[in-house]
Write a protein that holds these residues in place. Structure first.
Motif, mmCIF file in Angstrom:
data_model
loop_
_atom_site.group_PDB
_atom_site.id
_atom_site.type_symbol
_atom_site.label_atom_id
_atom_site.label_comp_id
_atom_site.label_asym_id
_atom_site.label_seq_id
_atom_site.Cartn_x
_atom_site.Cartn_y
_atom_site.Cartn_z
ATOM 1 N N GLU A 1 -14.152 -79.408 -40.347
ATOM 2 C CA GLU A 1 -13.584 -78.788 -39.375
ATOM 3 C C GLU A 1 -11.756 -78.739 -38.995
ATOM 4 O O GLU A 1 -11.098 -79.661 -39.766
ATOM 5 C CB GLU A 1 -13.152 -78.870 -37.549
ATOM 6 C CG GLU A 1 -12.942 -78.074 -36.670
ATOM 7 C CD GLU A 1 -13.381 -78.470 -35.542
ATOM 8 O OE1 GLU A 1 -13.004 -77.583 -34.568
ATOM 9 O OE2 GLU A 1 -14.724 -78.830 -35.168
ATOM 10 N N THR B 1 -14.896 -66.910 -35.385
ATOM 11 C CA THR B 1 -16.895 -66.593 -36.049
ATOM 12 C C THR B 1 -16.780 -67.714 -37.102
ATOM 13 O O THR B 1 -18.040 -68.580 -37.265
ATOM 14 C CB THR B 1 -17.519 -65.600 -35.532
ATOM 15 O OG1 THR B 1 -16.805 -65.895 -34.588
ATOM 16 C CG2 THR B 1 -18.433 -65.588 -35.691
ATOM 17 N N LYS C 1 -16.352 -71.247 -37.298
ATOM 18 C CA LYS C 1 -17.108 -71.919 -37.445
ATOM 19 C C LYS C 1 -18.715 -71.973 -37.962
ATOM 20 O O LYS C 1 -19.215 -72.880 -37.793
ATOM 21 C CB LYS C 1 -17.916 -71.092 -35.397
ATOM 22 C CG LYS C 1 -19.091 -71.562 -34.910
ATOM 23 C CD LYS C 1 -19.119 -71.552 -33.430
ATOM 24 C CE LYS C 1 -19.979 -71.976 -32.887
ATOM 25 N NZ LYS C 1 -21.426 -72.410 -33.667
ATOM 26 N N PHE C 2 -18.527 -70.908 -38.444
ATOM 27 C CA PHE C 2 -20.290 -70.822 -39.738
ATOM 28 C C PHE C 2 -20.046 -71.725 -40.349
ATOM 29 O O PHE C 2 -21.029 -72.224 -40.892
ATOM 30 C CB PHE C 2 -20.109 -68.918 -40.139
ATOM 31 C CG PHE C 2 -21.166 -69.071 -40.889
ATOM 32 C CD1 PHE C 2 -22.134 -69.057 -40.914
ATOM 33 C CD2 PHE C 2 -20.674 -69.211 -42.131
ATOM 34 C CE1 PHE C 2 -23.716 -68.358 -42.264
ATOM 35 C CE2 PHE C 2 -21.254 -68.583 -43.783
ATOM 36 C CZ PHE C 2 -22.793 -68.644 -43.435
ATOM 37 N N HIS C 3 -18.873 -71.965 -41.330
ATOM 38 C CA HIS C 3 -18.053 -73.038 -42.572
ATOM 39 C C HIS C 3 -19.135 -73.895 -41.533
ATOM 40 O O HIS C 3 -19.600 -74.828 -42.779
ATOM 41 C CB HIS C 3 -17.124 -72.508 -42.679
ATOM 42 C CG HIS C 3 -16.752 -71.203 -43.365
ATOM 43 N ND1 HIS C 3 -15.695 -70.400 -43.632
ATOM 44 C CD2 HIS C 3 -17.623 -69.978 -44.362
ATOM 45 C CE1 HIS C 3 -16.090 -69.488 -44.422
ATOM 46 N NE2 HIS C 3 -16.728 -69.300 -44.853
ATOM 47 N N VAL C 4 -18.362 -74.495 -40.859
ATOM 48 C CA VAL C 4 -18.111 -76.449 -39.533
ATOM 49 C C VAL C 4 -19.935 -76.371 -39.618
ATOM 50 O O VAL C 4 -20.190 -77.324 -39.910
ATOM 51 C CB VAL C 4 -18.079 -75.900 -38.837
ATOM 52 C CG1 VAL C 4 -18.458 -77.177 -37.659
ATOM 53 C CG2 VAL C 4 -15.998 -75.384 -39.192
ATOM 54 N N ASP C 5 -20.430 -75.349 -39.108
ATOM 55 C CA ASP C 5 -21.906 -75.009 -39.291
ATOM 56 C C ASP C 5 -22.960 -75.219 -40.396
ATOM 57 O O ASP C 5 -24.155 -76.373 -40.355
ATOM 58 C CB ASP C 5 -22.593 -74.165 -37.935
ATOM 59 C CG ASP C 5 -21.972 -73.930 -37.006
ATOM 60 O OD1 ASP C 5 -22.181 -74.944 -36.124
ATOM 61 O OD2 ASP C 5 -22.369 -73.252 -36.034
ATOM 62 N N ASN C 6 -22.320 -75.244 -41.257
ATOM 63 C CA ASN C 6 -22.745 -74.810 -42.818
ATOM 64 C C ASN C 6 -21.625 -76.088 -43.529
ATOM 65 O O ASN C 6 -22.327 -76.537 -44.616
ATOM 66 C CB ASN C 6 -23.142 -74.014 -43.592
ATOM 67 C CG ASN C 6 -23.873 -72.620 -42.746
ATOM 68 O OD1 ASN C 6 -25.112 -72.774 -42.956
ATOM 69 N ND2 ASN C 6 -23.458 -71.808 -41.903
ATOM 70 N N ASN D 1 -26.119 -66.289 -26.411
ATOM 71 C CA ASN D 1 -26.802 -66.499 -27.597
ATOM 72 C C ASN D 1 -28.166 -66.527 -27.584
ATOM 73 O O ASN D 1 -28.809 -67.110 -28.289
ATOM 74 C CB ASN D 1 -26.211 -67.460 -28.284
ATOM 75 C CG ASN D 1 -25.151 -67.811 -28.793
ATOM 76 O OD1 ASN D 1 -24.329 -66.655 -29.250
ATOM 77 N ND2 ASN D 1 -23.685 -68.851 -27.897
#
Length: 393
Positions: free
Chosen positions: A334, A322, A325-330, A115
């Protein structure tokens, strides 16, 4: 804290067993193996002289036992074989060599995996050997990044090849698919590596990746033709060495994850047994395909009813996970289970978190027309694969 080899092996056995030394493992009674019924253990002992883990690991051919599904007995044999091998040689740190011409993109591929996108544009060509110990998806790896300039290829690597190529588990050879003027140089370099490996009497796995195969080039006839021609030439050069071909692009993270996943799982001890268990589960619940992967996107193993189904589940699981994960990060909460239902095609993709090993979340994804049955039998699959996955970590 990582588990010791004994702790990892203990997960294959019933909870009350005590293992003091790895050398004792092959002599453990098969009745202590998790999932083995004492009645069948007694039958194996009395009728086939199979009493210990080592005995079952060496069973060939596999006999028919009344009332016992042959695939279950075959699973026990594969697990015992894995247990014996692991007890004799626990998984050690893996040595991965990244080789290829200068500007082929070797270091950039490593940066994507870690990353480190921001450093890619500032990367300078690797000079000589760059070596670092890394933790990828829970696996301890030593990555040897060999600079591809001609001075190093001619005057350094092949004068004393034992310093660079000995004890390698995996050699990833990177070819810039866009640089057709240097195809011959790349093939010459690969041939030199093969000669050095032969001289050392080493037998690593080779993974050839056609890098810079960017998304807009995937359907390009010229590059597809060039790839085929390169595969033909490499096949002539490789001799008896095992070679796997793939393609990658830093603009397609999934392709990089898939490329490294293929290599890592092939040099890991649990692969064959894990593949067999996934196949048995998929057939039992009539699933089209199934895959096991980490939160970071490493595909531990996949099984599909055909190559197309395997590719579909691998790509779909990576993309949907992926996206989640993007949704959770925003700010999204979860989800325990993620689904994608194609009603007109009578197929549903299901992804669910089945375990956390050493704080590393493990997910199972499958495609099926009967999601209810697949989820109901997931507990049995979990019991079978958790000990195997712990060997990766």
């Amino acid at each position: 804290m990582p588990k010791s080899p004994i702790e990892k092996l203990r997960e294959f056995f019933k909870t009350d067993i005590e293992i003091k030394d790895l050398q004792d493992v092959p002599n453990i009674a098969i009745s202590e193996l998790r999932g083995v019924d004492v009645v069948y253990a007694q039958t194996l002992k009395e009728e086939h002289k199979i009493e210990k883990i080592l005995d079952l690991a060496q069973m060939d051919p596999i006999p028919e036992i009344p009332g016992l599904d042959p695939s279950i007995l075959e699973k026990w044999v594969k697990l015992c074989s894995l247990i014996v091998n692991y007890s004799q040689q626990p998984a050690a740190e893996k040595k991965i060599i990244l080789a290829g011409l200068d500007n082929a993109g070797k270091t950039s591929l490593l940066s994507v995996l870690q990353n480190k996108y921001s450093v890619i544009k500032n990367l300078l060509p690797t000079r000589g050997l760059s070596r670092e110990t890394l933790e990828f998806f829970g696996m301890s790896l030593t990555a040897w990044d060999l600079g591809g300039q001609i001075a190093y290829r001619e005057k350094l690597y092949f004068q004393k090849p034992e310093l660079f190529f000995s004890d390698a588990d995996l050699i990833i050879f990177v070819i810039d698919i866009q640089d057709n003027k240097r195809y011959d140089d790349a093939l010459d370099y690969f041939e030199s590596i093969i000669k050095a490996i032969n001289k050392l009497d080493e037998h690593p796995l080779f993974l050839i990746t056609f890098n810079k195969f960017d998304p807009d080039l995937k359907e390009n006839d010229e590059f597809i033709k060039n790839k085929g021609a390169l595969i033909a030439e490499i096949t002539k050069i490789k001799g008896s060495h095992r070679v796997i071909f793939t393609q990658s692009s830093i603009f397609d993270r999934a392709s990089v994850e898939k490329m490294f996943s293929i290599g890592f799982k092939e040099i890991s001890q649990p692969t064959e047994a894990l593949r067999f268990i996934l196949k048995s589960y998929a057939e039992r619940v009539n699933a089209r395909s199934i895959t096991i992967l980490s939160k970071d996107g490493m595909i531990y193993e996949s099984y599909g009813s055909n190559d197309s189904e395997t590719e579909i589940i691998s790509q779909t699981s990576l993309i949907l996970q992926t996206l989640h994960k993007f949704h959770v990060d925003n700010g999204f909460k979860e989800e325990d289970t993620i689904t994608l239902n194609y009603k007109k095609n009578n197929v549903e993709f299901i992804g669910t978190r089945i375990a956390d090993l050493d704080e590393a979340p493990i997910f199972v994804w499958l495609s099926t027309s009967d999601p209810k049955e697949s989820l109901e039998l997931l507990g049995g699959l979990k019991q079978d694969i958790i000990p195997l996955l712990s060997m990766f970590l």
